[in-house]
Design a protein around this motif. Structure first.
Motif, PDB file in Angstrom:
ATOM      1  N   ILE A   6       0.919  -1.019  -0.065  1.00  0.00           N
ATOM      2  CA  ILE A   6      -0.003   0.044   0.086  1.00  0.00           C
ATOM      3  C   ILE A   6       0.925   1.247   0.062  1.00  0.00           C
ATOM      4  CG2 ILE A   6      -1.973  -1.074   1.048  1.00  0.00           C
ATOM      5  CD1 ILE A   6      -1.210   0.328   3.891  1.00  0.00           C
ATOM      6  N   ALA A   7       0.287   2.395  -0.332  1.00  0.00           N
ATOM      7  CA  ALA A   7       1.147   3.376  -0.586  1.00  0.00           C
ATOM      8  C   ALA A   7       0.425   4.541   0.271  1.00  0.00           C
ATOM      9  CB  ALA A   7       1.260   3.899  -2.044  1.00  0.00           C
ATOM     10  N   ILE A   8       1.248   5.580   0.775  1.00  0.00           N
ATOM     11  CA  ILE A   8       0.821   6.559   1.628  1.00  0.00           C
ATOM     12  C   ILE A   8       1.371   7.923   0.863  1.00  0.00           C
ATOM     13  CG2 ILE A   8       0.592   7.881   3.885  1.00  0.00           C
ATOM     14  CD1 ILE A   8      -0.838   4.988   3.728  1.00  0.00           C
ATOM     15  N   PHE A   9       0.698   8.840   0.698  1.00  0.00           N
ATOM     16  CA  PHE A   9       0.864  10.060   0.049  1.00  0.00           C
ATOM     17  C   PHE A   9       0.378  11.162   1.030  1.00  0.00           C
ATOM     18  CE2 PHE A   9       0.570  12.939  -4.208  1.00  0.00           C
ATOM     19  CZ  PHE A   9       1.817  13.525  -3.633  1.00  0.00           C
ATOM     20  N   GLY A  10       1.412  11.835   1.581  1.00  0.00           N
ATOM     21  CA  GLY A  10       0.876  13.123   2.629  1.00  0.00           C
ATOM     22  C   GLY A  10       1.171  14.253   2.037  1.00  0.00           C
ATOM     23  N   GLY A  11       0.644  15.358   2.783  1.00  0.00           N
ATOM     24  CA  GLY A  11       0.678  16.657   2.262  1.00  0.00           C
ATOM     25  C   GLY A  11      -0.376  17.496   2.918  1.00  0.00           C
ATOM     26  N   THR A  12      -0.236  18.658   2.544  1.00  0.00           N
ATOM     27  CA  THR A  12      -1.247  19.861   3.067  1.00  0.00           C
ATOM     28  C   THR A  12      -2.420  19.887   1.838  1.00  0.00           C
ATOM     29  OG1 THR A  12      -0.121  21.785   2.150  1.00  0.00           O
ATOM     30  CG2 THR A  12      -0.014  21.381   4.689  1.00  0.00           C
ATOM     31  N   PHE A  13      -1.881  19.616   0.739  1.00  0.00           N
ATOM     32  CA  PHE A  13      -2.927  19.701  -0.457  1.00  0.00           C
ATOM     33  C   PHE A  13      -3.755  21.078  -0.458  1.00  0.00           C
ATOM     34  CE2 PHE A  13      -2.383  14.914   0.470  1.00  0.00           C
ATOM     35  CZ  PHE A  13      -1.518  14.815  -0.302  1.00  0.00           C
ATOM     36  N   ASP A  14      -3.069  21.876  -0.591  1.00  0.00           N
ATOM     37  CA  ASP A  14      -3.680  23.327  -0.360  1.00  0.00           C
ATOM     38  C   ASP A  14      -3.126  24.055  -1.472  1.00  0.00           C
ATOM     39  OD1 ASP A  14      -4.777  25.663   0.755  1.00  0.00           O
ATOM     40  OD2 ASP A  14      -3.158  25.970   1.647  1.00  0.00           O
ATOM     41  N   PRO A  15      -3.976  23.947  -2.816  1.00  0.00           N
ATOM     42  CA  PRO A  15      -5.182  22.892  -3.077  1.00  0.00           C
ATOM     43  C   PRO A  15      -4.409  21.762  -3.766  1.00  0.00           C
ATOM     44  CG  PRO A  15      -4.925  24.460  -5.006  1.00  0.00           C
ATOM     45  CD  PRO A  15      -3.979  24.850  -3.785  1.00  0.00           C
ATOM     46  N   VAL A  16      -4.992  20.460  -3.742  1.00  0.00           N
ATOM     47  CA  VAL A  16      -4.326  19.428  -4.562  1.00  0.00           C
ATOM     48  C   VAL A  16      -4.390  19.723  -6.102  1.00  0.00           C
ATOM     49  CG1 VAL A  16      -6.975  18.361  -4.577  1.00  0.00           C
ATOM     50  CG2 VAL A  16      -4.967  16.963  -5.024  1.00  0.00           C
ATOM     51  N   HIS A  17      -3.472  19.543  -6.519  1.00  0.00           N
ATOM     52  CA  HIS A  17      -3.217  19.872  -7.994  1.00  0.00           C
ATOM     53  C   HIS A  17      -2.919  18.735  -8.939  1.00  0.00           C
ATOM     54  CE1 HIS A  17       0.803  19.929  -7.415  1.00  0.00           C
ATOM     55  NE2 HIS A  17       0.982  20.731  -6.468  1.00  0.00           N
ATOM     56  N   GLY A  28      -0.065  18.036 -10.504  1.00  0.00           N
ATOM     57  CA  GLY A  28       1.215  17.358 -10.037  1.00  0.00           C
ATOM     58  C   GLY A  28       0.939  16.296  -9.176  1.00  0.00           C
ATOM     59  N   HIS A  29       0.111  16.448  -7.898  1.00  0.00           N
ATOM     60  CA  HIS A  29      -0.085  15.270  -6.801  1.00  0.00           C
ATOM     61  C   HIS A  29      -0.822  14.354  -7.656  1.00  0.00           C
ATOM     62  CE1 HIS A  29      -0.521  19.132  -4.042  1.00  0.00           C
ATOM     63  NE2 HIS A  29       0.542  18.428  -3.927  1.00  0.00           N
ATOM     64  N   ILE A  30      -1.869  14.414  -8.435  1.00  0.00           N
ATOM     65  CA  ILE A  30      -2.382  13.284  -9.070  1.00  0.00           C
ATOM     66  C   ILE A  30      -1.482  12.557  -9.804  1.00  0.00           C
ATOM     67  CG2 ILE A  30      -4.425  12.705 -10.549  1.00  0.00           C
ATOM     68  CD1 ILE A  30      -5.212  13.802  -7.742  1.00  0.00           C
ATOM     69  N   ASN A  31      -0.831  13.176 -10.548  1.00  0.00           N
ATOM     70  CA  ASN A  31       0.341  12.583 -11.674  1.00  0.00           C
ATOM     71  C   ASN A  31       1.149  11.783 -10.672  1.00  0.00           C
ATOM     72  OD1 ASN A  31       1.851  12.145 -14.126  1.00  0.00           O
ATOM     73  ND2 ASN A  31       3.291  13.461 -12.879  1.00  0.00           N
ATOM     74  N   MET A  32       1.738  12.256  -9.556  1.00  0.00           N
ATOM     75  CA  MET A  32       2.521  11.469  -8.916  1.00  0.00           C
ATOM     76  C   MET A  32       1.829  10.297  -8.312  1.00  0.00           C
ATOM     77  SD  MET A  32       4.478  14.169  -6.408  1.00  0.00           S
ATOM     78  CE  MET A  32       5.016  12.946  -5.004  1.00  0.00           C
ATOM     79  N   ALA A  33       0.743  10.390  -7.649  1.00  0.00           N
ATOM     80  CA  ALA A  33      -0.079   9.248  -7.288  1.00  0.00           C
ATOM     81  C   ALA A  33      -0.126   8.165  -8.291  1.00  0.00           C
ATOM     82  CB  ALA A  33      -1.408   9.680  -6.869  1.00  0.00           C
ATOM     83  N   LEU A  34      -0.616   8.774  -9.659  1.00  0.00           N
ATOM     84  CA  LEU A  34      -0.644   7.744 -10.685  1.00  0.00           C
ATOM     85  C   LEU A  34       0.581   6.936 -11.154  1.00  0.00           C
ATOM     86  CD1 LEU A  34      -3.334   9.767 -12.958  1.00  0.00           C
ATOM     87  CD2 LEU A  34      -3.917   7.730 -11.761  1.00  0.00           C
ATOM     88  N   GLN A  35       1.544   7.586 -11.211  1.00  0.00           N
ATOM     89  CA  GLN A  35       2.904   7.017 -11.469  1.00  0.00           C
ATOM     90  C   GLN A  35       3.391   6.019 -10.669  1.00  0.00           C
ATOM     91  OE1 GLN A  35       4.496   7.335 -14.083  1.00  0.00           O
ATOM     92  NE2 GLN A  35       3.528   8.851 -15.292  1.00  0.00           N
ATOM     93  N   ILE A  53       4.838  -1.043   3.073  1.00  0.00           N
ATOM     94  CA  ILE A  53       4.213   0.478   3.019  1.00  0.00           C
ATOM     95  C   ILE A  53       5.316   1.286   2.265  1.00  0.00           C
ATOM     96  CG2 ILE A  53       3.235   2.234   4.370  1.00  0.00           C
ATOM     97  CD1 ILE A  53       2.687   0.281   6.618  1.00  0.00           C
ATOM     98  N   LEU A  54       4.700   2.084   1.438  1.00  0.00           N
ATOM     99  CA  LEU A  54       5.474   2.886   0.457  1.00  0.00           C
ATOM    100  C   LEU A  54       5.050   4.477   0.990  1.00  0.00           C
ATOM    101  CD1 LEU A  54       4.911   1.355  -3.210  1.00  0.00           C
ATOM    102  CD2 LEU A  54       6.499   0.697  -1.383  1.00  0.00           C
ATOM    103  N   PHE A  55       5.970   5.158   1.296  1.00  0.00           N
ATOM    104  CA  PHE A  55       5.696   6.338   1.603  1.00  0.00           C
ATOM    105  C   PHE A  55       6.050   7.564   0.659  1.00  0.00           C
ATOM    106  CE2 PHE A  55       6.692   9.962   5.066  1.00  0.00           C
ATOM    107  CZ  PHE A  55       5.415  10.599   4.857  1.00  0.00           C
ATOM    108  N   LEU A  56       5.338   7.914  -0.223  1.00  0.00           N
ATOM    109  CA  LEU A  56       5.406   8.734  -1.469  1.00  0.00           C
ATOM    110  C   LEU A  56       5.777  10.073  -1.216  1.00  0.00           C
ATOM    111  CD1 LEU A  56       5.611   8.941  -4.645  1.00  0.00           C
ATOM    112  CD2 LEU A  56       3.048   9.527  -4.472  1.00  0.00           C
ATOM    113  N   ILE A  57       7.010  10.772  -1.519  1.00  0.00           N
ATOM    114  CA  ILE A  57       7.207  12.012  -1.264  1.00  0.00           C
ATOM    115  C   ILE A  57       7.773  12.641  -2.305  1.00  0.00           C
ATOM    116  CG2 ILE A  57       7.709  11.697   1.308  1.00  0.00           C
ATOM    117  CD1 ILE A  57      10.553  11.712   0.830  1.00  0.00           C
ATOM    118  N   GLY A  58       7.885  14.221  -2.482  1.00  0.00           N
ATOM    119  CA  GLY A  58       8.615  14.764  -3.530  1.00  0.00           C
ATOM    120  C   GLY A  58      10.396  14.951  -3.266  1.00  0.00           C
ATOM    121  N   MET A  59      10.746  15.301  -4.260  1.00  0.00           N
ATOM    122  CA  MET A  59      12.277  15.457  -3.892  1.00  0.00           C
ATOM    123  C   MET A  59      12.686  16.509  -3.094  1.00  0.00           C
ATOM    124  SD  MET A  59      15.529  14.344  -4.867  1.00  0.00           S
ATOM    125  CE  MET A  59      15.482  13.494  -6.239  1.00  0.00           C
TER     126      MET A  59
END
Length: 211
Positions: free
Chosen positions: A2-13, A15-22, A98-104
């Motif tokens: 399973i994967a977890i993608f954390g953030g404030t998402f203020d707003p979700v955009h 780029g977030h959706i693209n990361m999650a899909l990849q 558990i996968l923890f997805l973060i940006g560079m």
């Protein structure tokens, strides 16, 4: 896995959706959880309520069967540390990687996170790189990278935690801070936002005042 993608998402955009899909595509995941965090105490409130952040996330993920929300950090009292969430997730999923997805940008500052080394023992860190972002780490974080980095997906599938994987794929140069500035000028449709999120923002007249 399973994967977890954390953030404030203020707003979700987008780029977030693209990361999650990849991430879902690369690891053939059944579920990826968006985990909105409580806003850090040292930051000024953005003028956007928790409920609106949840509303925008629900609008954004509705078309995707693999995406779900995990609201534990918003429901928790006290500090909203990633460590606490991952400890809870590990107890709930004792035999699942558990996968923890973060940006560079987040990875480059991982050694400033609360008990970051404990985090790396609870999950695999998956780092997604946006345009013009590069790995720039030193000291203990560099040592962790050298010891844990792998290009083999099977290495993550066969162990519960401890690996580091750099996720490649399509990149989109979208940043929430830039989008907020654009929305302050006009809350109409923004090309960096999913259509449903643009509609939500327009209906609720969000981001029209100074944060």
């Amino acid at each position: 896995m399973i994967a977890i993608f954390g953030g404030t998402f203020d707003p979700v955009h987008s780029g977030h959706i693209n990361m999650a899909l990849q991430c879902v595509k690369t690891f053939n995941l059944n579920t990826l959880y968006f985990m909105p965090c409580a806003l850090p105490a040292h930051k000024a409130a953005p003028g956007i309520s928790t409920q609106h952040r949840i509303g925008m996330l629900n609008a954004a993920i509705a078309p995707y069967s693999h995406f779900e929300l995990d609201l534990r950090e918003l429901n928790r009292t006290g500090p909203s540390y990633s460590l606490l969430s991952l400890q809870e997730l590990r107890k709930e999923n004792p035999t699942t990687p558990i996968l923890f997805l973060i940006g560079m940008d987040s990875f480059n500052n991982l050694d400033r996170w609360f008990e970051w080394q404990a985090i790396t023992q609870l999950c695999h860190i998956v780092v997604y790189q946006r345009p013009a972002q590069y790995c720039n780490v030193t000291g203990d974080l560099e040592n962790y990278m050298q010891q844990s980095k792998t290009d083999e997906i099977t290495a993550l599938e066969q162990t519960l935690a401890g690996k580091l994987y750099f996720l490649s794929g399509e990149t989109r140069d979208a940043a929430s801070s830039t989008i907020r500035k654009q929305l302050k000028k006009s809350n109409k449709k923004n090309e960096l936002l999913p259509d449903a999120v643009s509609h939500y923002i327009e209906v609720h007249q969000l981001y029209q005042i100074d944060a």
